[in-house]
Scaffold this motif. Structure first.
Motif, short mmCIF file in Angstrom:
data_model
loop_
_atom_site.label_atom_id
_atom_site.label_comp_id
_atom_site.label_asym_id
_atom_site.label_seq_id
_atom_site.Cartn_x
_atom_site.Cartn_y
_atom_site.Cartn_z
N GLN A 87 1.02 -1.13 0.10
CA GLN A 87 -0.01 -0.09 0.00
C GLN A 87 0.90 1.28 -0.02
O GLN A 87 0.69 2.22 -0.49
CB GLN A 87 -0.89 0.25 1.10
CG GLN A 87 -2.06 -0.93 1.21
CD GLN A 87 -2.91 -0.79 2.27
OE1 GLN A 87 -2.86 -0.25 3.21
NE2 GLN A 87 -4.15 -1.34 2.23
N TYR A 88 1.82 1.19 0.80
CA TYR A 88 2.80 2.46 0.89
C TYR A 88 3.36 2.65 -0.47
O TYR A 88 3.50 3.79 -0.88
CB TYR A 88 3.89 2.46 1.90
CG TYR A 88 4.69 3.42 2.23
CD1 TYR A 88 4.28 4.38 3.00
CD2 TYR A 88 5.77 3.93 1.47
CE1 TYR A 88 4.70 5.41 3.24
CE2 TYR A 88 6.54 4.84 1.68
CZ TYR A 88 6.09 5.96 2.60
OH TYR A 88 6.69 6.87 2.68
N ASN A 107 2.79 5.88 -2.60
CA ASN A 107 4.11 6.73 -2.83
C ASN A 107 4.34 6.85 -4.39
O ASN A 107 4.46 8.15 -5.00
CB ASN A 107 4.99 6.08 -2.15
CG ASN A 107 6.57 6.99 -2.56
OD1 ASN A 107 6.53 8.26 -2.07
ND2 ASN A 107 7.72 6.25 -2.91
N ILE A 123 1.75 10.61 -0.67
CA ILE A 123 2.14 10.45 0.75
C ILE A 123 1.99 12.01 1.27
O ILE A 123 2.28 13.03 0.74
CB ILE A 123 3.54 10.01 0.80
CG1 ILE A 123 3.70 8.38 0.10
CG2 ILE A 123 4.23 9.99 2.03
CD1 ILE A 123 2.83 7.71 1.06
N LEU A 176 2.40 6.63 9.33
CA LEU A 176 3.01 6.12 8.26
C LEU A 176 2.88 7.08 6.99
O LEU A 176 3.90 7.23 6.22
CB LEU A 176 2.27 4.76 7.91
CG LEU A 176 2.88 3.91 6.59
CD1 LEU A 176 4.08 3.57 7.13
CD2 LEU A 176 1.84 2.76 6.32
N TYR A 177 1.81 7.98 6.90
CA TYR A 177 1.63 8.64 5.92
C TYR A 177 1.64 9.95 5.94
O TYR A 177 1.79 10.68 4.91
CB TYR A 177 0.24 8.41 5.02
CG TYR A 177 0.08 6.64 4.54
CD1 TYR A 177 0.59 6.40 3.61
CD2 TYR A 177 -0.85 6.11 5.37
CE1 TYR A 177 0.37 5.10 3.12
CE2 TYR A 177 -0.83 4.63 4.91
CZ TYR A 177 -0.27 4.23 3.54
OH TYR A 177 -0.74 2.72 3.37
#
Length: 299
Positions: free
Chosen positions: A147-148, A152, A157, A237-238
């Motif tokens: 997902q990241y 990204n 982000i 995280l984001y």
């Protein structure tokens, strides 16, 4: 039976009733005493956090006393001033944006998906339903890195899109399943009568199913609001800029590994962060209980 025989039996029956009443009273006392002891153990951390919000930081670390000896509202004044150059109300606004956005997205998308699974017949419905249920068994940590990478590559982000986009795409299988079970409990005769009158699926959903889904919608809204408000890992995280931080991330800013941590202000902000959740829960507590109870009813 003469009176001389009836009197001893009546006295014996009275003794047995008193003995049974005494056993019930003793059992009730033991049960309530045990319940109070469990309640004290459960509520002690919350009471300790509340009392610690009035203590200076050195007293929180160096004292085991529950009652503050040098209490005051200085910690709340510090918490309301904010931290890291970001005002307190900015953190509140950021958390509200995510919480309200999550509620709106989940109610819209999950209700549509639930109606499709519960009422619309289409090819592959059973396969898609099984796949949806399987996502509930998939640990969140398995999909973190993919997902990241996706977000990204999309340049999302340090925005709220990674935290809200999935809510509008019915990715929360728990809420979809909850609404499916509720819709399945509604009588199909309502749909059939609407079809006879010439209504299609949009009209049936908005005019018949959606108004009857109020208990399930309220239950989903409460859980979605609380989970989004308390979410720590997702924003961590984001989100990169302190000006976009939510309340859980703001609490982390008070803990500094290189200098003195302001635990008093952290406790005060924790109490302030808890108030919206409590108010939201108590405001819709009756609907929550009703929504959960009706999941076992069938039309």
């Amino acid at each position: 039976m003469n009176l001389t025989q009836a009197a001893p039996r009546a006295e014996q029956s009275a003794r047995l009733r008193r003995r049974a009443r005494g056993r019930r009273t003793g059992g009730s006392i033991l049960f309530h005493a045990f319940s109070l002891a469990v309640l004290v153990v459960i509520l002690y951390p919350a009471v300790w956090m509340l009392m610690s919000s009035f203590k200076p930081s050195n007293e929180i670390i160096g004292s085991v006393s529950l009652v503050p000896t040098d209490g005051g509202f200085q910690n709340y004044a510090k918490a309301l001033q904010g931290i890291g150059g970001v005002p307190f109300w900015t953190f509140v606004a950021n958390s509200l944006i995510l919480a309200v956005g999550s509620v709106v997205g989940i109610l819209l998308s999950c209700s549509f998906a639930a109606y499709a699974f519960a009422r619309v017949r289409f090819r592959g419905r059973s396969v898609f339903f099984v796949c949806m249920i399987a996502t509930m068994l998939l640990p969140f940590h398995v999909v973190i890195i993919p997902q990241y990478i996706v977000f990204n590559e999309l340049g999302m982000i340090n925005t709220y899109w990674p935290l809200l986009l999935g809510k509008f795409l019915a990715t929360d299988a728990f809420f979809v399943f909850l609404m499916i079970q509720f819709i399945r409990g509604l009588p199909r005769e309502l749909d059939e009568a609407a079809v006879i009158d010439g209504a299609g699926h949009p009209r049936i959903f908005f005019s018949i199913i959606l108004p009857l889904m109020k208990p399930a919608l309220v239950t989903s809204a409460i859980f979605a609001f609380i989970w989004s408000w308390n979410d720590f890992f997702g924003p961590l995280l984001y989100l990169k800029e302190p000006g976009m931080y939510t309340m859980p991330l703001a609490l982390r800013l008070y803990v500094d590994q290189t200098s003195t941590s302001d635990y008093g202000a952290q406790m005060a902000m924790a109490i302030l962060a808890l108030l919206p959740v409590l108010l939201f829960f108590f405001a819709f507590q009756r609907q929550l209980v009703g929504g959960v109870a009706t999941q076992g009813l069938k039309g």
